[in-house]
Motif scaffolding. Structure first.
Motif, PDB file in Angstrom:
ATOM      1  N   ASP A 241       0.822  -1.225   0.236  1.00  0.00           N
ATOM      2  CA  ASP A 241       0.101  -0.013  -0.190  1.00  0.00           C
ATOM      3  C   ASP A 241       0.867   1.223   0.071  1.00  0.00           C
ATOM      4  O   ASP A 241       2.012   1.352   0.855  1.00  0.00           O
TER       5      ASP A 241
ATOM      6  N   GLY B 201      -3.646  -4.376  -3.522  1.00  0.00           N
ATOM      7  CA  GLY B 201      -2.580  -3.736  -3.311  1.00  0.00           C
ATOM      8  C   GLY B 201      -1.953  -2.755  -4.435  1.00  0.00           C
ATOM      9  O   GLY B 201      -2.594  -2.761  -5.416  1.00  0.00           O
TER      10      GLY B 201
ATOM     11  N   ARG C 172       1.502  -4.920   2.406  1.00  0.00           N
ATOM     12  CA  ARG C 172       0.009  -5.121   2.727  1.00  0.00           C
ATOM     13  C   ARG C 172      -0.185  -6.786   2.966  1.00  0.00           C
ATOM     14  O   ARG C 172      -0.827  -7.147   3.931  1.00  0.00           O
TER      15      ARG C 172
END
Ligand code: HEM
Length: 429
Positions: A78, A183, A215
């Protein structure tokens, strides 16, 4: 931060072997070590594999048609609340470090032990002394990099999102977990040495600190595909050969047709790139292991030993879906995996599969948390992964033994030119 106009320090990096290879000869003495190395022992298969070095720069990113390595560390990220310029700097920094590590060098200008004594080292050090081990680092962009779920265009690229980078639909029986899915960015690190793959993801994550956070991530310990004709077909955790009918590096016509995105597809900046779909597929192997060999072979549509189609022949014989046995029943069942995934059943669509076996410990019932981390590259998921998976999710006999728990899609841009960075065709233009 690196400057896109300056060549990445790929030639000036410190070789992990150069520094420690000699020290590794130890007290026995370099002469003896070298003699044994060169004249007495034939190189082992793994030594040969670990000697592989693949370029980071080139027309396509490495790690797609590259001979599938034995190990994987995959990470989805992220992106933090940063500016477009900071995102570009991150991609430049990742590319510069990837260019070094894929050549068996340490990350950063000063590596693990040559920098400022009072600062954290540029490289974390656990790959010191290890060769490149066939490391490839492949970077991808998820749909949410272009536009968040609430429609925010954080980096001014929403209008350049390729039409092929769709949000995957819900497939029947999906049991997806948010924490294992999606993501903004991904990095696929493949190597013949697990330590080298983990070192790559660790250092790239460290470089991203404050700009992108992991993530979810996945370790894979055994390849489940061959991507060149010279490679032996490996086996998945069902015990079957996997990768027999895969697209191979030598199939250049099929690669242009089915794997590489083209300018005519609508997103110019993706020319020479590809689309990656990953699916974390848990296998209920305890149930599978109590299933007869007859049922196992019927589910796949191939023999377990040789990997030959159930209609006869040897591993690489074409399946004959019309062939029937006793009572006129098809030899390859209507719901067999190879029938449903075959291009004949999917308007000619094919995938370049590049997945890995995983075992993530066990669950609370003492069952292995095991399966296939499926990775497929393709030119357009709307015509390839999605219809094939829709067909499988509805009809595949294998569904009794698997559960899709994670899912993601990424646009994998073309390779960078020497000194450039992955994503330059999107951000640099
Ligand atoms: C745990 C899940 C899966 C297992 C164990 C599995 C296993 C296999 C095996 C053993 C084969 C035959 C050998 C070969 O040609 O590689 C095969 C073929 C294939 N599989 Fe899967 N597979 C799984 C999931 C998927 C998924 C999710 C897709 C795509 C949506 C897929 C697409 C294909 C394709 C395209 C072929 C080649 C068909 C052909 O051209 O003959 N598989 N798979």
């Amino acid at each position: 931060m690196s400057d896109p106009t300056t060549p990445a320090p790929s030639t000036s990096g410190i070789s992990r072997r150069g520094l420690f290879g000699l020290a590794g000869a130890g007290v026995v003495g370099l002469g003896v070590g070298a003699a044994v190395d060169r004249f007495v022992l034939p190189p082992t298969a793994s030594a040969q594999e670990n000697a592989a070095v693949y370029p980071f720069f080139g027309e396509h990113q490495s790690g797609i048609v590259t001979p599938a390595q034995d190990r994987l560390h995959f990470a989805s990220y992220d992106v933090a609340d940063i500016s477009r310029d900071e995102l570009v700097e991150l991609l430049q920094d990742w590319s510069a470090a990837a260019a070094l590590m894929t050549q068996g060098k340490e990350a950063g200008q000063f590596g693990a032990v040559s920098g400022n004594y009072d600062a954290p080292p540029d490289d974390t050090g656990e790959a010191l002394g290890l060769p490149a081990s066939g490391l490839t680092i492949t970077i991808g962009f998820g749909p949410t990099l272009f536009q968040t779920a609430d429609g925010t265009d954080r980096f001014g690229i929403a209008s350049r999102r390729p039409a092929a980078l769709v949000d995957l639909p819900h497939f029947p029986a999906d049991m997806l977990q948010d924490a294992l899915s999606g993501g903004d960015l991904c990095i696929q690190a493949c190597s013949d040495d697990p330590q080298v793959a983990v070192h790559a993801i660790r250092n790239l994550s460290r470089i991203a600190f404050g700009r992108a956070n992991i993530r979810w991530s996945q370790l894979g310990f055994g390849r489940t595909s061959s991507t060149t004709k010279a490679q032996q077909t490996p086996r998945n955790l069902f015990g079957f050969k996997d990768g027999t009918a895969n697209i191979k590096a030598e199939d250049t016509g099929v690669l242009s047709d089915q794997v590489w995105a083209s300018g005519s597809d609508g997103a110019d900046w993706m020319t020479g790139g590809s689309y990656l779909v990953s699916r974390k597929i848990r296998m209920t192997i305890e149930t599978w292991d109590r299933t007869s060999l007859r049922e196992q072979e019927a589910v796949i549509g191939r023999t377990k030993g040789e990997g030959a189609p159930y209609s006869g022949g040897t591993e690489f014989s074409e399946p004959d879906f019309a062939a029937t046995g006793q009572g006129g029943a098809p030899l390859i069942a209507k719901d067999a995996h190879v029938r449903l995934s075959h291009p004949d059943q999917n308007s000619g669509a094919q995938l370049l599969r590049r997945g890995y076996n995983f075992v993530d410990g066990n669950d609370e019932l003492g069952r292995l948390n095991a399966g296939l981390f499926f990775i497929a590259y393709q030119r357009d998921p709307r015509e390839q992964f999605i219809p094939i998976q829709m067909n499988l999710a509805k009809n595949d006999a294998m569904n009794e033994y698997i559960r899709h728990v994670g899912s993601a899609i990424f646009a994998v841009p073309p390779g960078a030119h020497q000194g450039g960075y992955v994503g330059e065709t999107l951000f640099g233009a």
